[in-house]
Design an enzyme around this catalytic site. Sequence first.
Site, short mmCIF file in Angstrom:
data_model
loop_
_atom_site.label_atom_id
_atom_site.label_comp_id
_atom_site.label_asym_id
_atom_site.label_seq_id
_atom_site.Cartn_x
_atom_site.Cartn_y
_atom_site.Cartn_z
N GLU A 1 0.81 -1.21 0.00
CA GLU A 1 0.00 0.00 0.00
C GLU A 1 0.85 1.26 0.00
O GLU A 1 2.00 1.26 0.44
CB GLU A 1 -1.00 0.00 1.16
CG GLU A 1 -0.47 -0.53 2.46
CD GLU A 1 -1.49 -0.43 3.58
OE1 GLU A 1 -2.29 -1.36 3.69
OE2 GLU A 1 -1.47 0.55 4.32
N CYS B 1 6.90 -4.00 15.69
CA CYS B 1 6.44 -2.89 16.55
C CYS B 1 4.98 -3.15 16.96
O CYS B 1 4.14 -3.47 16.12
CB CYS B 1 6.55 -1.56 15.81
SG CYS B 1 8.23 -1.20 15.29
S1 SF4 Z 1 6.73 -2.90 12.37
FE1 SF4 Z 1 7.83 -1.03 12.94
S2 SF4 Z 1 9.43 -0.86 11.39
FE2 SF4 Z 1 7.93 -2.30 10.60
S3 SF4 Z 1 6.55 -1.08 9.35
FE3 SF4 Z 1 5.67 -1.17 11.38
S4 SF4 Z 1 6.43 0.67 12.43
FE4 SF4 Z 1 7.72 0.36 10.62
#
Ligand code: SF4
Length: 346
Positions: free
Chosen positions: A93, A117
């Site tokens: 996206e 995250c």
């Molecule tokens: S997990 Fe963390 S590093 Fe990966 S896309 Fe989501 S915010 Fe960005």
Amino acid sequence: MNNKQDILAMTLDELEKFIDSIGEKKFRSKQIYQWLHEKRVTSFYEMTNISKSLQDKLNENSIITPIKEITKLESQDGTIKYLFELIDNNVVESVFMTYKHGNSVCISSQVGCRMGCKFCASTIGGLERNLSASEMLGQIYEINRISGKKISNIVIMGTGEPLDNYDELIKFIKIINSEQGMNISQRNITVSTCGIIDKIYALAKESMKITLAISLHAPNNEIRKKMMPVANVYEYDELIKACKDYVDITKRRITFEYSLVKDVNDSIECALRLSKVLKGILCHVNLIPVNTIEERDYRHSNSETINAFKNILEKRHINCTVRRELGSDIDAACGQLRRSYNKSNL
Ligand code: SF4
């Protein structure tokens, strides 16, 4: 792609070598590069000032990586979220946003993400694969073609950790910034990272005038570890040191992204601690009211808490803004459209 070369991902130097390798004159490279990146054709047979035999040769030996719009969601505020299909049927996206200073596109750098995250929907299914530079370019070229709107700012903050796909990222920046291409100023390009320290140092050495945005989201390692598994690998203090070094080397202001999550990182103590950590660093803090994600139990801080947090930083001379919520009526948070598409296509 068979053994065909990914021509859209070649810098002008690389294209010259490729053209030479197929027995053609070097001066053709510039013409072909302009067709690809300035006029943005999707077939070699649209390159009208080169011979049919060269068109055939290019077609036999290389490919213009395709990318196809599957769907788009339009917000009342002008934000448009696109879902694109890649050559291997994976989907990514990208988001088109309008600001006073111009139009901006936020692109993905990977299919999925392995960084985990806790506040992010993009990582729920893990990492599928890296995107090539051509697939990063393709998102912008396609949005420009579909919308007909000029794009002046690029943000690499969609799905994926760009510094986990370092070489393709650098190629992408060189091509999008090139005079014979879209010629987007490096100053108008923002790369966001969750804090891969060795790559922050590598990026500092590239001498690029881009903006580096660090997804910090916490005032210390303890809270950061709860929110971002990457903090188990890269210590908080080392990350802050890398940021200071980055500013010293590049002389560029750094951005810290701080998603405010109710009862996790939005207290007065957190704001005070963050002010201490960032004191003296040439930086800007983006406070982001976190998006609610079905699969996670993180909630939005209320506006009183957000304002109190902001005031504490400002009183201590830390430059900060609360990010305007764009596209809230179309689920513009990173990874959500792709996730709902994948779910309904299982
Ligand atoms: S997990 Fe963390 S590093 Fe990966 S896309 Fe989501 S915010 Fe960005």
